[in-house]
Design a protein around this motif. Structure first.
Motif, PDB file in Angstrom:
ATOM      1  N   MET A  90       4.202  21.727   3.898  1.00 61.86           N
ATOM      2  CA  MET A  90       4.617  20.375   3.586  1.00 61.86           C
ATOM      3  C   MET A  90       3.888  19.124   3.713  1.00 61.86           C
ATOM      4  N   PRO A  91       3.199  18.677   2.718  1.00 58.02           N
ATOM      5  CA  PRO A  91       2.497  17.413   3.021  1.00 58.02           C
ATOM      6  C   PRO A  91       2.913  16.280   3.711  1.00 58.02           C
ATOM      7  N   LYS A  92       2.381  15.654   4.419  1.00 60.01           N
ATOM      8  CA  LYS A  92       2.631  14.429   4.959  1.00 60.01           C
ATOM      9  C   LYS A  92       3.482  13.593   3.832  1.00 60.01           C
ATOM     10  N   MET A  93       3.980  11.916   4.529  1.00 58.68           N
ATOM     11  CA  MET A  93       5.042  11.692   4.211  1.00 58.68           C
ATOM     12  C   MET A  93       4.080  10.074   3.701  1.00 58.68           C
ATOM     13  N   LYS A  94       3.724  10.310   3.194  1.00 59.15           N
ATOM     14  CA  LYS A  94       3.218   8.394   2.862  1.00 59.15           C
ATOM     15  C   LYS A  94       3.035   7.306   2.393  1.00 59.15           C
ATOM     16  N   THR A  95       3.492   5.841   3.879  1.00 60.91           N
ATOM     17  CA  THR A  95       3.676   5.000   3.583  1.00 60.91           C
ATOM     18  C   THR A  95       3.442   4.533   2.156  1.00 60.91           C
ATOM     19  N   HIS A  96       4.412   3.505   1.815  1.00 60.53           N
ATOM     20  CA  HIS A  96       4.244   2.352   0.636  1.00 60.53           C
ATOM     21  C   HIS A  96       3.578   1.031   0.959  1.00 60.53           C
ATOM     22  N   SER A  97       1.972   1.327   0.781  1.00 60.10           N
ATOM     23  CA  SER A  97       1.035   0.290   1.507  1.00 60.10           C
ATOM     24  C   SER A  97       2.122  -1.489   0.834  1.00 60.10           C
ATOM     25  N   GLY A  98       1.783  -1.673   0.033  1.00 56.39           N
ATOM     26  CA  GLY A  98       2.791  -2.960  -0.294  1.00 56.39           C
ATOM     27  C   GLY A  98       4.051  -3.375   0.456  1.00 56.39           C
ATOM     28  N   ALA A  99       4.681  -2.312   0.885  1.00 51.87           N
ATOM     29  CA  ALA A  99       5.986  -2.311   0.796  1.00 51.87           C
ATOM     30  C   ALA A  99       5.565  -2.503   3.123  1.00 51.87           C
ATOM     31  N   ALA A 100       4.521  -2.121   3.101  1.00 51.43           N
ATOM     32  CA  ALA A 100       4.038  -2.333   4.288  1.00 51.43           C
ATOM     33  C   ALA A 100       3.839  -3.069   4.701  1.00 51.43           C
ATOM     34  N   LYS A 101       3.540  -4.148   4.133  1.00 51.38           N
ATOM     35  CA  LYS A 101       2.862  -5.808   3.828  1.00 51.38           C
ATOM     36  C   LYS A 101       3.539  -6.379   4.222  1.00 51.38           C
ATOM     37  N   ARG A 102       4.934  -6.555   3.863  1.00 52.17           N
ATOM     38  CA  ARG A 102       6.001  -7.068   3.438  1.00 52.17           C
ATOM     39  C   ARG A 102       6.652  -7.777   4.173  1.00 52.17           C
ATOM     40  N   PHE A 103       7.197  -6.443   4.838  1.00 52.91           N
ATOM     41  CA  PHE A 103       8.528  -6.041   5.576  1.00 52.91           C
ATOM     42  C   PHE A 103       7.738  -5.069   7.149  1.00 52.91           C
ATOM     43  N   SER A 104       8.861  -6.118   8.319  1.00 51.97           N
ATOM     44  CA  SER A 104       8.453  -5.769   9.432  1.00 51.97           C
ATOM     45  C   SER A 104       9.711  -5.407  10.597  1.00 51.97           C
ATOM     46  N   LYS A 105       9.390  -4.908  10.742  1.00 50.31           N
ATOM     47  CA  LYS A 105      11.066  -4.282  12.567  1.00 50.31           C
ATOM     48  C   LYS A 105      11.269  -5.016  13.419  1.00 50.31           C
ATOM     49  N   THR A 106      11.947  -5.692  13.582  1.00 47.25           N
ATOM     50  CA  THR A 106      12.374  -6.618  14.787  1.00 47.25           C
ATOM     51  C   THR A 106      13.141  -5.530  15.571  1.00 47.25           C
ATOM     52  N   GLY A 107      12.473  -5.698  17.190  1.00 42.35           N
ATOM     53  CA  GLY A 107      12.554  -5.154  18.687  1.00 42.35           C
ATOM     54  C   GLY A 107      14.360  -4.396  18.220  1.00 42.35           C
ATOM     55  N   SER A 108      15.716  -5.027  17.607  1.00 41.95           N
ATOM     56  CA  SER A 108      17.067  -3.605  17.377  1.00 41.95           C
ATOM     57  C   SER A 108      16.980  -3.086  16.402  1.00 41.95           C
ATOM     58  N   GLY A 109      15.877  -3.056  15.449  1.00 37.30           N
ATOM     59  CA  GLY A 109      15.353  -2.165  15.091  1.00 37.30           C
ATOM     60  C   GLY A 109      15.591  -2.659  13.240  1.00 37.30           C
ATOM     61  N   LYS A 110      16.054  -3.287  13.031  1.00 37.47           N
ATOM     62  CA  LYS A 110      16.332  -4.820  11.903  1.00 37.47           C
ATOM     63  C   LYS A 110      15.158  -4.679  10.934  1.00 37.47           C
ATOM     64  N   TRP A 111      15.112  -4.251   9.721  1.00 39.60           N
ATOM     65  CA  TRP A 111      13.898  -4.853   9.137  1.00 39.60           C
ATOM     66  C   TRP A 111      13.859  -6.904   8.595  1.00 39.60           C
ATOM     67  N   LYS A 112      12.831  -6.747   8.726  1.00 39.90           N
ATOM     68  CA  LYS A 112      12.251  -8.786   8.636  1.00 39.90           C
ATOM     69  C   LYS A 112      11.730  -8.709   6.948  1.00 39.90           C
TER      70      LYS A 112
END
Length: 65
Positions: A1-23
């Motif tokens: 299976m090929p690797k899963m690709k990260t959605h670049s636009g989403a990666a720039k707009r969202f980040s994880k908090t220390g507790s694992g929630k999305w910011k």
């Protein structure tokens, strides 16, 4: 299976908090600000957490985070 690709636009707009929630940043603060009240514009500052209903889709867009 090929690797899963990260959605670049989403990666720039969202980040994880220390507790694992999305910011995320708040919307509507970029332009056409003259008709918006100062009280409303202050509310657009800072970050907030992503709604629980959107978390499943976000985990699919950013698999490794």
């Amino acid at each position: 299976m090929p690797k899963m690709k990260t959605h670049s636009g989403a990666a720039k707009r969202f980040s994880k908090t220390g507790s694992g929630k999305w910011k995320r940043n708040k919307a509507n603060a970029q332009h056409i600000l003259t008709k918006k009240s100062p009280k409303r514009i202050r509310g657009f500052r800072g970050t907030t957490l992503v709604a629980p209903s959107d978390v499943k889709a976000l985990n699919r867009l950013i698999p490794g985070a």
